[in-house]
Design a protein around this motif. Structure first.
Motif, PDB file in Angstrom:
ATOM      1  N   GLY A 147       0.839  -1.191   0.000  1.00 16.43           N
ATOM      2  CA  GLY A 147       0.000   0.000   0.000  1.00 16.43           C
ATOM      3  C   GLY A 147       0.872   1.237   0.000  1.00 16.43           C
ATOM      4  N   ALA A 154       0.709   5.624   0.044  1.00 14.71           N
ATOM      5  CA  ALA A 154      -0.120   6.813   0.197  1.00 14.71           C
ATOM      6  C   ALA A 154       0.736   7.945   0.759  1.00 14.71           C
ATOM      7  CB  ALA A 154      -1.299   6.534   1.114  1.00 14.71           C
ATOM      8  N   THR A 166       0.155   9.634   3.634  1.00 14.90           N
ATOM      9  CA  THR A 166       0.327   9.509   5.086  1.00 14.90           C
ATOM     10  C   THR A 166       0.574   8.057   5.472  1.00 14.90           C
ATOM     11  OG1 THR A 166      -2.009   9.173   5.559  1.00 14.90           O
ATOM     12  CG2 THR A 166      -1.240  11.456   5.458  1.00 14.90           C
ATOM     13  N   HIS A 167       1.199   7.886   6.627  1.00 16.70           N
ATOM     14  CA  HIS A 167       1.521   6.557   7.148  1.00 16.70           C
ATOM     15  C   HIS A 167       0.252   5.741   7.408  1.00 16.70           C
ATOM     16  CE1 HIS A 167       3.864   3.579   9.414  1.00 16.70           C
ATOM     17  NE2 HIS A 167       2.839   3.574  10.255  1.00 16.70           N
ATOM     18  N   ASP A 168      -0.732   6.358   8.050  1.00 12.60           N
ATOM     19  CA  ASP A 168      -1.964   5.634   8.412  1.00 12.60           C
ATOM     20  C   ASP A 168      -2.720   5.132   7.190  1.00 12.60           C
ATOM     21  OD1 ASP A 168      -1.450   6.047  11.098  1.00 12.60           O
ATOM     22  OD2 ASP A 168      -2.654   7.883  11.202  1.00 12.60           O
ATOM     23  N   ILE A 169      -2.794   5.941   6.163  1.00 11.99           N
ATOM     24  CA  ILE A 169      -3.515   5.526   4.957  1.00 11.99           C
ATOM     25  C   ILE A 169      -2.753   4.419   4.228  1.00 11.99           C
ATOM     26  CG2 ILE A 169      -4.388   6.288   2.717  1.00 11.99           C
ATOM     27  CD1 ILE A 169      -4.920   9.018   3.997  1.00 11.99           C
ATOM     28  N   ALA A 170      -1.430   4.496   4.220  1.00  9.94           N
ATOM     29  CA  ALA A 170      -0.635   3.438   3.580  1.00  9.94           C
ATOM     30  C   ALA A 170      -0.814   2.109   4.303  1.00  9.94           C
ATOM     31  CB  ALA A 170       0.836   3.835   3.556  1.00  9.94           C
ATOM     32  N   LEU A 229      -3.492   1.255   6.030  1.00  9.09           N
ATOM     33  CA  LEU A 229      -4.867   0.851   5.704  1.00  9.09           C
ATOM     34  C   LEU A 229      -4.928   0.205   4.325  1.00  9.09           C
ATOM     35  CD1 LEU A 229      -7.929   1.217   6.666  1.00  9.09           C
ATOM     36  CD2 LEU A 229      -7.940   3.085   5.021  1.00  9.09           C
ATOM     37  N   PHE A 230      -4.262   0.815   3.332  1.00  8.24           N
ATOM     38  CA  PHE A 230      -4.267   0.261   1.978  1.00  8.24           C
ATOM     39  C   PHE A 230      -3.595  -1.112   1.928  1.00  8.24           C
ATOM     40  CE2 PHE A 230      -4.523   4.551  -0.479  1.00  8.24           C
ATOM     41  CZ  PHE A 230      -5.859   4.655  -0.122  1.00  8.24           C
ATOM     42  N   HIS A 242      -5.830  -3.812   3.997  1.00  9.17           N
ATOM     43  CA  HIS A 242      -7.080  -4.138   3.308  1.00  9.17           C
ATOM     44  C   HIS A 242      -6.816  -4.786   1.948  1.00  9.17           C
ATOM     45  CE1 HIS A 242      -8.811  -1.475   6.372  1.00  9.17           C
ATOM     46  NE2 HIS A 242      -9.895  -2.218   6.199  1.00  9.17           N
ATOM     47  N   CYS A 254       6.692  -0.486   7.151  1.00 13.61           N
ATOM     48  CA  CYS A 254       6.528   0.707   6.336  1.00 13.61           C
ATOM     49  C   CYS A 254       7.855   1.418   6.120  1.00 13.61           C
ATOM     50  CB  CYS A 254       5.541   1.663   7.001  1.00 13.61           C
ATOM     51  SG  CYS A 254       3.875   0.992   7.134  1.00 13.61           S
TER      52      CYS A 254
END
Length: 98
Positions: A32, A34, A36-40, A42-43, A46, A67
């Motif tokens: 994943g 992105a 930001t760290h949190d969105i990456a 999440l990607f 999921h 990450c």
């Protein structure tokens, strides 16, 4: 000596059966990326769930996520062991399984 040979034969059979039981389990990974760290994270997590579901497998054990924040984008790699399902669960997408 005969009991020793029988013992080794028994151990060999047990290892062979346990190896065939685990033969349909593989390690699956997803990436994943992105801003930001949190969105990456999440990607990648999921995406991993979608890949496992798409292959007709079920995840076993914890999800491992690493990450890299070195560039402007954050890239996360998630992996998990997944095994084939003998009796598929009725699911609507990857997230709603009955």
């Amino acid at each position: 000596m005969r009991s020793l040979k029988l013992g080794f034969a028994t151990i060999a059979v047990v290892f062979a059966l346990s190896a065939t039981a685990q033969a349909d389990c593989v390690k699956i990974g997803a990436v994943g990326q992105a801003v930001t760290h949190d969105i990456a994270v999440l990607f990648s997590t999921h995406g991993l769930a979608n890949v496992i579901y798409g292959q007709g497998r079920v995840g076993k054990g914890p999800v491992h996520t690493k990450c890299d924040d070195a560039s402007a984008m954050t890239t996360c790699h998630s992996s998990q062991m997944a095994c084939k399902v003998t009796t598929p669960k009725p699911c609507i997408g990857a997230w709603l399984c009955l």
